[in-house]
Design an enzyme around this catalytic site. Sequence first.
Site, PDB file in Angstrom:
ATOM      1  N   ASP A 291      48.301  21.642  -7.729  1.00 16.44           N
ATOM      2  CA  ASP A 291      48.656  20.674  -8.760  1.00 16.44           C
ATOM      3  C   ASP A 291      48.314  21.141 -10.177  1.00 16.44           C
ATOM      4  OD1 ASP A 291      45.938  20.428  -8.224  1.00 16.44           O
ATOM      5  OD2 ASP A 291      46.001  18.287  -7.804  1.00 16.44           O
TER       6      ASP A 291
ATOM      7  N   GLN B   1      45.272  20.182  -4.195  1.00 14.49           N
ATOM      8  CA  GLN B   1      44.716  21.406  -3.638  1.00 14.49           C
ATOM      9  C   GLN B   1      43.673  21.132  -2.556  1.00 14.49           C
ATOM     10  OE1 GLN B   1      44.171  23.567  -7.768  1.00 14.49           O
ATOM     11  NE2 GLN B   1      44.222  25.071  -6.129  1.00 14.49           N
ATOM     12  N   HIS B   2      43.393  22.169  -1.785  1.00 15.61           N
ATOM     13  CA  HIS B   2      42.244  22.278  -0.880  1.00 15.61           C
ATOM     14  C   HIS B   2      42.381  21.521   0.436  1.00 15.61           C
ATOM     15  CE1 HIS B   2      40.521  23.813  -4.540  1.00 15.61           C
ATOM     16  NE2 HIS B   2      40.313  22.629  -5.074  1.00 15.61           N
TER      17      HIS B   2
END
EC number: 2.7.1.17
Length: 464
Positions: free
Chosen positions: A234, A71-72
């Site tokens: 995830d 992520q991110h």
Amino acid sequence: MALVAGVDSSTQSCKIVIRDAATGAVVRRGRASHPEGTEVAPAAWWTALREAIADGGGLADVSAISVAGQQHGMVALDAEGNVIRDALLWNDTRSADAARDLIAEVGAEEYARRVGVVPVASFTASKLRWLRDAEPENARRVAAVALPHDWLTWRLRGYGPAGDSPLGPDLSQLTTDRSDASGTAYWSAERGEYDTELFELALGHSAVLPRVLAPGETAGTTPEGVVVGAGAGDNAGAALGLGAVSGDVIVSIGTSGTVFAVTDTPARDASGTVAGFASADGAYLPLIATLNAARILDAVARLLDVDHAALGELALDAEPGANGLVLQPYFEGERTPNLPNATATLFGMTLSSATRPNLARAAVEGLLCGLADGLDAVRSQGVDSGRILMVGGAAQNPAVQQIAAQVFDVPVVVPEPGEYVADGAAAQAAWALAGERPSWPVSISATPAPDHRGVIRKQYAERA
């Protein structure tokens, strides 16, 4: 027999699992490595994905595929679909000051109200603000912003820079899902929409953002006709792969640690401790993350010159509470609590407590107490916790299992080792293919007997 493929494009590697869509039985697997570092050229992920697919026997007999990813991460694209600079990953902390600036401008409570999260260095909005401030020329070139799984899904469908993709740089074809979008700090899981004002506050101007797909929705197809699912972040992928339902709390012990749960109600934590993410199945995924998890055991095992198995044996030779020895394990700072500059500290060292078994146990207890604090934070958002599903490599250590049953005050269940993020993506692919979420069995490795020992968390809390 219809086959579906699930991909886990993580920080360290790309893994693919190919399953029977009807039964969930694993047919084959593949893997490829990612480069190290906290900023990575997305082209390396694309190369690794193709290598993992080849290592897993290809997609010629596969009907659908979906990608779950870290992520991110900030993937900034120009108008021609080119990646402007290497992607900053979730664990790149250079944007910590940018996160503080965003909070100062908007307010923590307002962020929590509008998008369910409060910026920290990990989140995409913080990285965009860093880009605006540190690399203004690059920031001005940004025409679209994607997350790692968004970009890989786009590439799988045949899009990309001119000359390097059959369908070219159609930025309007970028897609994402609720779970990954909820980790940007400019999309609201509760309202189901982007907060474009917060996005522009971060980057400095508007840009194309991926269309957010519903659970089970199809992103499109590959040029060869393979159905492509929505994909996921995830942790949401892992929850889907584990078949988690309301009342299940997942404790994942990898390089970092996470505690998260599937729930019907959104989280709004103005302290920023609990991130109000979305799940991959249409619900919500309140989550805390710790920077220090299995590497706590790595560090102490090196210190004691043993492997993880021997470290566990040593830990079980000591009594619960390690005779007063407490390890506060912030070896490389910490995200929960938010102490980016902290270091690890050993408390309670006396002539009687300074033994190898006590140090080994203090390491395991410190690891688990940090996660138990996270469980308390998640519960504070109204989450039910009927049982803990404990996953990750360290979860298979018998000492970690036994001590977890002493630290946590609810039953602990340890599923068999598996690639649950990729499994969740495979379930998503099957969902996109058949129009309904599959129900695949999950095998259990261990169910340690509940043995709650209050002294462990009590003395850890006294050192907080």
